[in-house]
Motif scaffolding. Structure first.
Motif, short mmCIF file in Angstrom:
data_model
loop_
_atom_site.label_atom_id
_atom_site.label_comp_id
_atom_site.label_asym_id
_atom_site.label_seq_id
_atom_site.Cartn_x
_atom_site.Cartn_y
_atom_site.Cartn_z
N HIS A 2 38.17 39.03 37.72
CA HIS A 2 39.25 38.17 37.10
C HIS A 2 39.99 37.26 38.34
O HIS A 2 39.95 37.70 39.51
N ASP A 5 45.17 32.03 37.11
CA ASP A 5 45.14 30.59 37.22
C ASP A 5 46.60 30.13 37.70
O ASP A 5 47.43 30.67 37.90
N LEU A 11 42.69 35.46 33.76
CA LEU A 11 41.69 35.05 33.23
C LEU A 11 40.55 36.18 33.62
O LEU A 11 40.44 36.45 34.93
N ILE A 12 39.92 36.64 32.50
CA ILE A 12 38.67 37.67 33.31
C ILE A 12 37.47 36.83 32.79
O ILE A 12 37.28 36.19 31.89
N ALA A 13 36.25 37.22 33.42
CA ALA A 13 35.03 36.91 33.01
C ALA A 13 34.24 37.90 32.23
O ALA A 13 33.86 39.12 32.68
N CYS A 25 28.76 33.98 32.08
CA CYS A 25 30.02 34.69 31.71
C CYS A 25 30.95 33.52 30.96
O CYS A 25 31.05 32.30 31.01
N GLU A 26 31.98 34.27 30.24
CA GLU A 26 32.97 33.24 29.71
C GLU A 26 34.35 33.73 30.15
O GLU A 26 34.69 35.18 29.92
N GLU A 27 35.11 32.82 30.38
CA GLU A 27 36.52 33.18 31.11
C GLU A 27 37.47 33.15 29.67
O GLU A 27 37.38 32.41 29.01
#
Length: 161
Positions: A2, A5, A11-13, A25-27
């Protein structure tokens, strides 16, 4: 796993899949609960088995997050090459007014939505089936199947019961 921002949002992946060149991965935004646990602040658009409000634990960047506790929301994902802005606006309005849900993310024709389970399956299906009837674009529940890695296995988790 993470980062924060410029707005101060964590924001975590979330792991989505493994490819030849490494993990995809998706943030998404989340609230850190300490250790490797997070509360998801939106439903993902690619990762499966997760929805806004879920408490998850991320043990590795190369494996799916583990659900510690369900947050009570369905994640509904829609994939299309393109969607007219009017169709997206109409769906956002219907989901908000009729289901008390939210459009959590959109990218081109791809949408991620959160709908509380308390809205009821019949009402959810009515709204989204109406969207499909108008657009020809299918939708699906992304966090209801026990074996989300096997598209042929339709065993339900039944967490909403």
């Amino acid at each position: 796993m993470h980062h924060v921002d410029e707005d101060g949002t964590t924001l975590i992946a979330l792991f989505v899949a493994m490819r030849e060149n490494g993990p995809v991965c998706e943030e998404i935004p989340a609230q850190s609960l300490g250790g490797n646990q997070y509360e998801l602040l939106s439903s993902p658009g690619l990762a499966l088995n997760l929805a806004r409000g879920d408490i998850v634990e991320i043990k590795s960047g190369t494996a799916p997050a583990t659900v510690v506790r369900r947050g009570g929301n369905f994640c509904i994902q829609i994939y299309a090459d393109e969607l007219a802005a009017g169709h997206v606006a109409e769906l956002r309005e219907n989901v908000g007014e009729k289901l008390h849900g939210t459009l959590d993310g959109s990218y081109r024709g791809n949408l991620a939505l959160s709908v509380p389970a308390s809205a009821g399956m019949a009402s959810i299906c009515e709204v989204f089936d109406g969207f499909t009837a108008r657009t020809g674009v299918p939708w699906y529940f992304a966090n209801v199947y026990k074996n989300f890695d096997d598209a042929e296995d339709e065993t339900l988790l039944d967490w909403w019961q």
